[in-house]
Design a protein around this motif. Structure first.
Motif, mmCIF file in Angstrom:
data_model
loop_
_atom_site.group_PDB
_atom_site.id
_atom_site.type_symbol
_atom_site.label_atom_id
_atom_site.label_comp_id
_atom_site.label_asym_id
_atom_site.label_seq_id
_atom_site.Cartn_x
_atom_site.Cartn_y
_atom_site.Cartn_z
ATOM 1 N N PRO A 103 108.719 28.862 46.955
ATOM 2 C CA PRO A 103 108.895 27.987 45.789
ATOM 3 C C PRO A 103 108.503 26.531 46.050
ATOM 4 O O PRO A 103 108.370 25.760 45.112
ATOM 5 C CB PRO A 103 110.391 28.099 45.481
ATOM 6 N N ARG A 104 108.317 26.185 47.324
ATOM 7 C CA ARG A 104 108.052 24.767 47.590
ATOM 8 C C ARG A 104 106.596 24.380 47.370
ATOM 9 O O ARG A 104 106.212 23.242 47.600
ATOM 10 C CB ARG A 104 108.560 24.419 48.986
ATOM 11 N N ILE A 105 105.793 25.329 46.886
ATOM 12 C CA ILE A 105 104.459 24.951 46.419
ATOM 13 C C ILE A 105 104.473 24.762 44.899
ATOM 14 O O ILE A 105 103.430 24.762 44.250
ATOM 15 C CB ILE A 105 103.355 25.947 46.856
ATOM 16 N N SER A 106 105.690 24.600 44.341
ATOM 17 C CA SER A 106 105.819 24.172 42.937
ATOM 18 C C SER A 106 106.418 22.768 42.961
ATOM 19 O O SER A 106 107.100 22.398 43.923
ATOM 20 C CB SER A 106 106.744 25.117 42.162
ATOM 21 N N SER A 107 106.193 21.990 41.910
ATOM 22 C CA SER A 107 106.673 20.606 41.976
ATOM 23 C C SER A 107 108.191 20.531 41.901
ATOM 24 O O SER A 107 108.798 19.630 42.460
ATOM 25 C CB SER A 107 106.015 19.739 40.908
ATOM 26 N N SER A 108 108.847 21.506 41.239
ATOM 27 C CA SER A 108 110.313 21.510 41.192
ATOM 28 C C SER A 108 110.916 22.020 42.492
ATOM 29 O O SER A 108 112.086 21.767 42.777
ATOM 30 C CB SER A 108 110.803 22.397 40.047
ATOM 31 N N GLY A 109 110.146 22.784 43.248
ATOM 32 C CA GLY A 109 110.668 23.393 44.468
ATOM 33 C C GLY A 109 111.445 24.673 44.225
ATOM 34 O O GLY A 109 112.033 25.217 45.160
#
Lengths: 330, 330
Positions: free
Chosen positions: A67-73
């Motif tokens: 998920p940390r390759i999304s801006s929200s994490g």
């Protein structure tokens, strides 16, 4: 696209064994219908420039759940392509960054390696070209790709795993390799050995009478014109405006008037577990979907019995869900 | 709370075997320190009114991964308590419905059955009381509980599974059972057999010299005053204001002035894989966290070597991650 030798030779041998043993069973007289279909291979074709290796698949597995390759994490590929939900999300339209709702229904990633056009509008030709789109899309993961790579670089484990998957490269953590790893993992998410595949391999009892009637109706009514080949999609674009949809589809990609409201044929593999249906996800049940397709694409009102039979047939396209691991991320 | 007999007698037998074989090893002279600790049992105490059964655990496993009990349809317990991320989320503060960011860091659910107070502010005494909170919280899953139950009722599979897990009940799909099933699943998410547990069982080589020095410093400096018992938490409330936090903590629950800025002691089990730290998640590394706790709770500035040793010790508290399945949801 070059078809390489099959990575799972034992799986092929298994398929062959089924074929041989099945051939001994009494024929049901529907050979002409069966000949119109192809069983799903255990692996899709591989591109010449992205060989499938365990290191790439394992890395892709990690990245798919990352998920940390999304801006929200908190949003990963697996958020919308959820393995608990047929590798899709079972809501009408994809919900992404900050709860924004996209325009289209999330397609399953199952067997997506068998498609020659990715996304509803085919704006990517293959999984490598597809993989980075949702990371960057404002309504999905909303992440700058450079920032995503920077986050990955911050983890020793990713530095190791990228170097293992892409040896002899000076900076293995890059956009191309991120896409190649994700595509490699997705090419392992296939569902062979569905009841229909077993039937095609020769097990005449893998389908019951109603399901066979559905297969016959599927062919005789012309559904197979577009839903053909191993993944039951021609990967081509067809004009359709389902109830409630104003989406112009492939026109957004090409700007060609002739592409207005055209969408790529979706796979029918696992269609029973990838509801709701249509580009706008507005159709809740398979029965409704069959009726709508009859009206919109074939210009006919199917009778209730025909709808029930075709629906029963579509249920036989649910295969064995693929093995995968929830990775231990760094 | 009544402690029932252990559901995994073979696991207990294994622990005993380790103890016996370990006892043959040469003692390292630190028995007085080891005596201050307790190994983590394979299962936490069970409440008298929620027996642990395979049917409840399996149902709880489904519900834990079920995003359709959130109002967006995409957030499940596993979104923030992500098994890929130490059953937590590895971002400073929880991000939930519509991308809203909560006030506090997500605690891991690992070994949470060993805590006698749930949430940072202890507003729930046990997992049953805790389970429904995040479903209803506006900044988390933002779902009306009645609506959540209604969605579950819409699936035949949930009707079956609730009936199996809670037999002889007229309406098994209800709030109490939703909470009991989720709590039952969470009680299986334990991490015994960490290097430190193996050391406590008698394997003198399970910790190296630095890690043992860290254990000694942990005891001698008084960390163990609050971080004690099998889960290294006293489940009590202590006043702390970490850098950047204005959170009043338990005062929100009790309204008592004496509870202002008090928080329940977090577990230290698996602390190395459940970063970032503190109620506001503002502390990124374990070294920083150790230094802050020395200053804030013990009134002392640890030397670099002491910080390194205690950190090394804390790394030995990472146990074997629990088995679970990503369920096939209806």
């Amino acid at each position: 696209m070059i078809i390489k030798s099959h990575p799972l030779s034992c799986a092929i041998a298994m398929g062959t064994a089924l074929l041989v043993s099945g051939a001994a069973l009494a024929d049901d007289g529907l050979g002409d219908y069966r000949d119109r279909f192809e069983p799903l291979p255990h692996f899709p074709p591989l591109p010449a420039d992205n060989s499938l290796t365990p290191a790439k698949v394992q890395l892709g597995n990690m990245l798919f759940f990352e998920p940390r390759i999304s801006s929200s994490g908190v949003i990963s590929c697996a958020t919308c392509h959820n393995p608990a939900l047929g590798w899709s999300d079972r809501i009408p339209r994809a919900t992404g960054h900050d709860g924004q709702i996209g325009e289209r229904n999330t397609p399953t990633v199952l067997n997506s390696g068998f498609l020659d056009a990715q996304f509803w509008d085919g704006r990517a030709p293959d999984l490598e070209a597809q993989a980075l789109g949702p990371i960057e899309a404002d309504v999905e993961m909303a992440m700058d790709l450079g920032d995503a790579l920077e986050r990955l670089e911050g983890f020793d484990l990713y530095q190791e795993r990228f170097a293992e998957a892409f040896p002899d490269q000076e900076t293995p953590i890059n956009e191309t390799n991120l896409a190649q790893a994700l595509a490699s993992f997705q090419r392992t998410l296939n569902t062979p050995e569905s009841p229909f595949d077993r039937y095609l391999y020769g097990d005449m009892n893998a389908l019951n009478e109603q399901e066979k009637d559905g297969m016959v109706a599927f062919v005789d009514n012309g559904c197979i014109a577009c839903h053909r080949g191993p993944n039951l999609s021609d990967s081509q674009f067809h004009r359709i405006q389902v109830p409630g949809s104003t989406d112009v589809g492939r026109y957004e990609v090409t700007g060609e008037e002739s592409d207005r409201h055209k969408f790529r044929t979706p796979t029918l593999r696992n269609v029973a577990v990838t509801y709701p249906y249509m580009n706008n996800g507005a159709t809740e049940t398979l029965e409704e979907a069959v009726a709508i397709m009859g009206q919109e694409m074939l210009g006919q009102d199917f009778q209730d019995e025909e709808i029930a039979n075709i629906t029963a047939f579509l249920h036989t396209l649910t295969g064995e869900m693929p093995d995968f691991e929830v990775p231990a991320l760094p």
